[in-house]
Write a protein that holds these residues in place. Structure first.
Motif, mmCIF file in Angstrom:
data_model
loop_
_atom_site.group_PDB
_atom_site.id
_atom_site.type_symbol
_atom_site.label_atom_id
_atom_site.label_comp_id
_atom_site.label_asym_id
_atom_site.label_seq_id
_atom_site.Cartn_x
_atom_site.Cartn_y
_atom_site.Cartn_z
ATOM 1 N N LEU A 27 42.122 4.311 37.796
ATOM 2 C CA LEU A 27 43.504 4.741 37.606
ATOM 3 C C LEU A 27 43.581 5.683 36.400
ATOM 4 O O LEU A 27 42.915 5.474 35.393
ATOM 5 N N PRO A 30 41.851 12.073 37.220
ATOM 6 C CA PRO A 30 42.291 13.094 38.178
ATOM 7 C C PRO A 30 41.401 13.103 39.415
ATOM 8 O O PRO A 30 40.215 12.806 39.340
ATOM 9 N N LEU A 45 45.813 15.094 41.902
ATOM 10 C CA LEU A 45 46.571 13.859 41.747
ATOM 11 C C LEU A 45 46.082 13.120 40.512
ATOM 12 O O LEU A 45 44.905 13.138 40.180
ATOM 13 N N ARG A 46 47.012 12.425 39.835
ATOM 14 C CA ARG A 46 46.649 11.594 38.684
ATOM 15 C C ARG A 46 47.850 10.723 38.329
ATOM 16 O O ARG A 46 48.985 11.175 38.371
ATOM 17 N N SER A 47 47.576 9.471 37.988
ATOM 18 C CA SER A 47 48.658 8.607 37.512
ATOM 19 C C SER A 47 48.842 8.799 36.009
ATOM 20 O O SER A 47 48.032 9.439 35.340
ATOM 21 N N ARG A 53 49.338 2.601 38.947
ATOM 22 C CA ARG A 53 48.779 2.921 40.262
ATOM 23 C C ARG A 53 49.453 4.120 40.915
ATOM 24 O O ARG A 53 48.920 4.677 41.876
ATOM 25 N N ASN A 55 50.341 7.668 41.685
ATOM 26 C CA ASN A 55 49.859 9.027 41.432
ATOM 27 C C ASN A 55 50.998 10.037 41.468
ATOM 28 O O ASN A 55 51.901 9.955 42.316
ATOM 29 N N GLY A 107 45.476 3.027 45.517
ATOM 30 C CA GLY A 107 46.520 3.547 44.654
ATOM 31 C C GLY A 107 47.885 3.517 45.310
ATOM 32 O O GLY A 107 48.078 2.997 46.412
ATOM 33 N N VAL A 111 49.359 9.545 47.390
ATOM 34 C CA VAL A 111 47.933 9.261 47.535
ATOM 35 C C VAL A 111 47.211 10.360 48.318
ATOM 36 O O VAL A 111 45.980 10.346 48.423
#
Length: 722
Positions: A27, A30, A45-47, A53, A55, A107, A111
């Motif tokens: 988590l 990237p 995507l990245r949280s 969780r 993104n 995630g 997603v």
């Protein structure tokens, strides 16, 4: 790290809890990169943190390279799921949950996404609703369409969006206008535009429709699972709920019927014609401006396959190339495709090596073992590869990125590690995981020069694996040996924990940091942990991978023993106290080890094992063991159990802990229940740990934590470690 609750400092979380909470420290990292053709943007995507969780969709504006060095670039949010849903809880349809299970997606939030050709418009589904994001402006909005929405994809020109809902393929304008169905299912067993179970689970094909490069029509897969045998998966802990019906194509039984159509935007359809009776598997579809639509279709036994070019006006196909292999033919990421010049790009097993071929000419030789095609341009092909059998020096667990063309081969990644890349135009995103630092570093290169990095918000594991990568014995089995932190040679021999996957396409020995975090935690409980990749595993040569044909059981166990005994000559291993643990194929291997070789293995943790090969799916099992209706003796020899009980079990009986999720629709719990029944009938000691509501993944935080703790407790008891 300590935690604050109500202003008070609490005890730090254990490693198992932190690993579970962070999804194995993934988590905040990237992923899912897309590069604009002009090199101006990288989308990913990245949280927001290492414990979040959900993104977000991000854009990195790439520097033009005139500044020099890794000057950074500007990151900005293009879509925030919390804002788009107004803080509401995300709700997933059954179809979306199944799709995430097939892709092992743990995630939340955004997603997956798709973009137009210019990478200016992105589309994604969120809580079953359709959203678009203008990537230049950084704005996102919802399109009012029927749901729940699956796999929305914009047309290459960005004017339309196609998506699936209720098994129907629909198209709407990018502004939300003119929504209409192009293909609607004729019955409840039919879907248009989705990958069937086998394609998603085993072929690596997660899609079911493809836009034409001119945005004027689509190739659409129609899957009918009416022929597929029905199974029922119940949750015994919830007797008030009806069992879930699952269409499961077990080895030797019927698959879904898969056809392919060309659809015009007016709904007119033309069926694509090939010999589906001989080549029923639709493995790959590629449609680019470089040539006609391109298909890869496979025979049921996977020993022959055809590359077919499609006439989209008539649906007729012509053969471009054919492959045959006496064992099986593998499928690879990125191929087949056309080069910009219209030549077929493929990866093939030729001359004892896995090579990249463009047209009819191999561009690599036995020095490289090609793993994936990453990008093809007018000048070169970008591939991921490991050292082949003829390499000058072994590179245990390493995977590198190479540029390949008529002039030769150039390695782009330099540090020993596991590397991959995404490229478009002048910009390459290089993702590098190495042994001496956690996570992965993401660098953005323009014309080969570093110009930016993409930050990771993943948590530091707080654990540094003490790993020795090596090759064991005369077979040169790739191994990782993990010893307890602070252990010295004078501390004496250690009980051994073999920690393999051991099955095809599941490489565990990797020259990276994070793959050994769990192994190091087990080591710090007082074990010498060994991860060994024997024959059948990827990364060396086709012959190494295909040695298990018709004989998975004996060969994979023998290679674990071969590695163990060779390593005992070099490391402090107590061969009188040897345990083995594994999940999925690794669980099957652990069960094989203690049942067939109790003289070597003294206890096992058997997680979600495939105990009866006849209960696993067609494409995977038949590739290695053939058709059970024609080779029942092969299936019996490779199973832990048959109709008469345990197969090949030897004395003395060794204790086993069997773990299985009751909601598993991939390796169904019947595998473990039948094993337990056979063990009980034979009077063999074992424990069973059923996991209510758990699938083949174990993303639940407390479940994942306690699974590790319970395994350590069981292994200590079984080996009399106190």
């Amino acid at each position: 790290m300590a935690n604050m609750v109500g202003g008070m400092t609490t005890e730090p979380l254990s490693f198992p809890r932190r690993q579970a909470r962070t999804l194995r420290f993934t988590l905040g990292a990237p992923r899912a990169f897309t590069v604009a053709p002009d090199g101006s943007r990288v989308v990913f995507l990245r949280s927001r943190s290492g414990t979040d969780r959900a993104n977000l969709l991000w854009v990195l504006d790439v520097p033009d390279g005139t500044e020099g060095g890794e000057s950074g670039g500007r990151e900005r949010v293009a879509a925030d799921p919390q804002a788009l849903l107004g803080g509401a809880v995300e709700r997933l349809s059954a179809e979306e949950r199944a799709r995430r299970e097939r892709s092992r997606e743990g995630g939340a939030g955004i997603v997956g996404y798709a973009t137009d050709r210019a990478v200016e418009l992105a589309t994604f589904a969120l809580s079953g609703r359709l959203f678009t994001a203008e990537l230049r402006a950084g704005t996102a909005r919802e399109l009012p369409v029927p749901g729940p929405v699956l796999d929305p994809r914009p047309s290459p020109d960005g004017r339309l969006v196609a998506y699936v809902t209720g098994g129907a393929l629909r198209v709407t304008g990018a502004e939300g206008e003119g929504d209409r169905a192009l293909a609607e299912p004729e019955s409840e067993t039919v879907t248009y535009g989705l990958a069937e179970f086998i394609a998603a689970e085993e072929m690596g094909r997660s899609r079911g429709f493809w836009w034409s490069p001119n945005s004027d029509r689509l190739l659409v897969a129609r899957a009918d699972d009416a022929p597929v045998r029905r199974w029922w998966i119940a949750d015994p802990a919830r007797p008030d709920r009806a069992p879930q019906q699952v269409a499961y194509p077990a080895a030797g039984t019927d698959n879904a019927d898969v056809r392919l159509f060309v659809f015009g935007l007016d709904g007119a359809r033309t069926e694509v014609v090939w010999d589906r009776a001989r080549y029923p598997y639709l493995a790959r579809v590629h449609w680019s401006a470089a040539g006609a639509p391109l298909l890869l279709v496979q025979a049921r036994d996977q020993r022959s396959q055809l590359y077919l070019a499609v006439d989209p006006d008539t649906g007729a196909t012509r053969m471009v190339h054919a492959d045959e292999d006496p064992q099986w033919l593998d499928l690879f990421p990125g191929v087949p495709c056309w080069s910009p010049g219209g030549q077929l790009v493929r990866i093939a097993d030729e001359g004892g090596a896995r090579v990249l071929a463009v047209g009819e000419r191999p561009l690599t030789g036995p020095q490289l073992h090609v793993r994936a095609m990453l990008d093809v341009s007018d000048d070169d092909v970008l591939v991921a590869a490991s050292a082949g059998e003829a390499a000058a020096t072994p590179e245990t667990g390493e995977v590198h990125v190479y540029r390949v063309n008529d002039l030769g081969v150039e390695r782009l990644s330099q540090e020993p590690g596991v590397h991959s890349a995404v490229r478009s135009g002048p910009v390459t995103v290089l993702v590098s995981a190495v042994p001496d630092r956690p996570g992965a570093q993401v660098r953005v290169l323009r014309e080969g020069k570093a110009t930016a990095t993409v930050a990771s918000y993943a948590e530091d594991p707080g654990l540094s694996p003490r790993v020795r990568l090596t090759e064991a014995g005369e077979r040169r089995v790739p191994c990782a040996v993990v010893l307890p932190t602070g252990h010295t040679d004078g501390d004496g021999p250690l009980p051994v924990l073999m920690d393999p996957y051991g099955g095809p396409h599941g490489q565990r020995v990797l020259a990276a940091h994070n793959p050994y975090l769990t192994s190091q935690w087990f080591a710090d409980q007082g074990f010498a942990v060994i991860v060994a990749d024997g024959r059948g595993m990827p990364g060396r040569s086709p012959a190494w991978e295909k040695a298990i044909k018709d004989d998975m059981a004996a060969i994979v166990v023998d290679d674990q023993i071969h590695a163990l005994q060779a390593l005992a000559e070099r490391f402090p291993l107590d061969l009188n106290r040897v345990a083995i643990r594994g999940w999925s194929f690794g669980g099957y291997l652990a069960g094989l080890a203690v049942l067939r070789r109790p003289d070597v293995f003294h206890t096992a943790v058997v997680g979600a094992p495939v105990t009866d090969q006849r209960l696993y799916d067609t494409h995977y099992t038949e590739r290695y063991l053939g058709d059970p209706n024609r080779q029942p003796e092969v299936y019996a020899a490779n199973s832990l159990i048959d109709d008469n009980g345990l197969v090949g079990a030897a004395e003395p009986a060794r204790p086993m802990m069997i773990i299985h999720g009751l909601a598993d629709d991939n390796v169904v719990v019947a595998h473990s229940l039948r094993l337990s029944s056979a063990l009980l009938a034979a009077g063999r000691p074992h424990e069973v740990l059923p996991l209510s509501g758990v699938t083949h993944m174990t993303p639940q935080e407390q479940v994942a934590e306690n699974l590790l703790l319970l395994q350590v407790d069981f292994l200590r008891r079984a080996l009399n470690l106190g």
